[in-house]
Design a protein around this motif. Structure first.
Motif, mmCIF file in Angstrom:
data_model
loop_
_atom_site.group_PDB
_atom_site.id
_atom_site.type_symbol
_atom_site.label_atom_id
_atom_site.label_comp_id
_atom_site.label_asym_id
_atom_site.label_seq_id
_atom_site.Cartn_x
_atom_site.Cartn_y
_atom_site.Cartn_z
ATOM 1 N N HIS A 119 67.845 15.590 -58.348
ATOM 2 C CA HIS A 119 69.076 16.010 -57.675
ATOM 3 C C HIS A 119 68.669 16.948 -56.544
ATOM 4 O O HIS A 119 67.997 17.949 -56.790
ATOM 5 C CB HIS A 119 69.991 16.708 -58.690
ATOM 6 C CG HIS A 119 71.165 17.396 -58.080
ATOM 7 N ND1 HIS A 119 71.954 16.813 -57.113
ATOM 8 C CD2 HIS A 119 71.700 18.627 -58.297
ATOM 9 C CE1 HIS A 119 72.905 17.656 -56.761
ATOM 10 N NE2 HIS A 119 72.768 18.765 -57.463
ATOM 11 N N HIS A 121 69.595 19.110 -52.754
ATOM 12 C CA HIS A 121 70.598 19.800 -51.917
ATOM 13 C C HIS A 121 70.050 19.977 -50.513
ATOM 14 O O HIS A 121 70.175 21.050 -49.952
ATOM 15 C CB HIS A 121 70.853 21.221 -52.434
ATOM 16 C CG HIS A 121 71.660 21.338 -53.673
ATOM 17 N ND1 HIS A 121 71.849 22.560 -54.297
ATOM 18 C CD2 HIS A 121 72.319 20.440 -54.428
ATOM 19 C CE1 HIS A 121 72.598 22.397 -55.389
ATOM 20 N NE2 HIS A 121 72.895 21.126 -55.491
ATOM 21 N N HIS A 182 77.940 17.559 -51.527
ATOM 22 C CA HIS A 182 77.071 18.252 -52.480
ATOM 23 C C HIS A 182 75.595 17.906 -52.278
ATOM 24 O O HIS A 182 74.784 18.786 -52.049
ATOM 25 C CB HIS A 182 77.551 17.871 -53.898
ATOM 26 C CG HIS A 182 76.823 18.542 -55.010
ATOM 27 N ND1 HIS A 182 77.156 18.377 -56.333
ATOM 28 C CD2 HIS A 182 75.752 19.352 -55.034
ATOM 29 C CE1 HIS A 182 76.362 19.070 -57.098
ATOM 30 N NE2 HIS A 182 75.490 19.676 -56.338
HETATM 31 ZN ZN LIG Z 1 73.775 20.458 -57.169
#
Ligand SMILES: [Zn+2]
Length: 260
Positions: A119, A121, A182
């Protein structure tokens, strides 16, 4: 309150090597390498975001980073093992970011073919995730994701376990999903597979934003060429093993110690 690892140099933690299976140790070493390589590439967000790996031979257990250290501090022994309910297996280990467990367990539980979840960012990923049109097939890199990408609308911090089902549904059978407003989520069959997919997706996002910022008409290949190229990627995909080993050699050349 979270028990963060801020007060301890995690490189000084006792080695877990003698306390886990050889297969789990190998996965720990590779996951720690993934954090270190990501730091090298500038793909991190202070102590936030997380990468996970399924523990070999244990369907529901995962490894996740401790809450506190930067990516360039992560070692094989500092990774936290969580059971299928998100509980720490070892009492002595540090806490993890609860949103990390929600996001990563959503994928690992729903997709038995996935063994590593990333994940990110990054600025480019966040920007593309906010574009209505999403990721465009404007480069060779991005054509591998043509009609092969999920989108998940933003719901706030991922602290509600109900969101896991919606994340899994929106990811579907794909390897990547844009988390709207996000960042990204990558689901790999292995750490090497997840790594090269993350690196490719990051290049896609950066190149798309550069093209869109040029204030000129963008030429996209016709749909049949995009589909043909996506199928070529699937056919010739080496799962990134050669790239992965090359990057681990880079860590070794730089004297970066993570397999402890
Ligand atoms: Zn996040």
């Amino acid at each position: 309150m979270l028990q963060s690892a801020t007060a301890v140099n995690v490189s000084e933690l006792p080695s877990m090597r003698q306390h886990v299976s050889a297969e789990e140790w190998e996965m720990r070493v590779n996951l720690a390498a993934l954090y270190r390589i990501s730091h090298h590439l500038g793909i991190s967000d202070r102590i936030n975001t997380h990468y996970s790996a399924r523990v070999p031979g244990e369907e529901t257990s995962m490894l996740l980073n401790p809450y506190g250290p930067l990516f360039d501090e992560i070692t094989a022994s500092s990774l936290v093992k969580l059971d299928g309910d998100g509980n720490k297996v070892d009492d002595g280990s540090y806490d993890v970011n609860p949103a990390g467990y929600i996001i990563h367990s959503a994928v690992l539980d729903a997709r038995p073919d996935v063994n590593c979840v990333i994940h990110t960012h990054t600025m480019a990923a966040i920007a593309v995730s906010a574009l209505k049109e999403g990721l465009l097939p404007l480069s060779q890199h991005s054509m591998q994701f043509y009609n092969r990408i999920g989108y998940h609308d933003y719901e706030g911090f991922a602290l509600d376990s109900d969101e896991r089902a919606r994340m899994a549904e929106n990811l579907g059978p794909h390897k990547v999903m844009m988390l709207r407003n996000h960042g990204t989520l990558i689901a790999g069959t292995s750490i090497a597979d997840a790594f090269v997919t993350m690196d490719d997706l990051e290049k896609c996002c950066q190149s798309q934003l550069l093209a869109q910022a040029a204030n000129s008409e963008i030429q996209l290949p016709p749909p049949e060429v995009c589909e043909h190229t996506a199928q070529q990627f699937q056919k010739f995909n080496t799962r990134g093993e050669t790239d992965w080993e090359a990057y681990k050699r880079l860590l070794d050349r730089q004297g970066i110690v993570y397999a402890i």
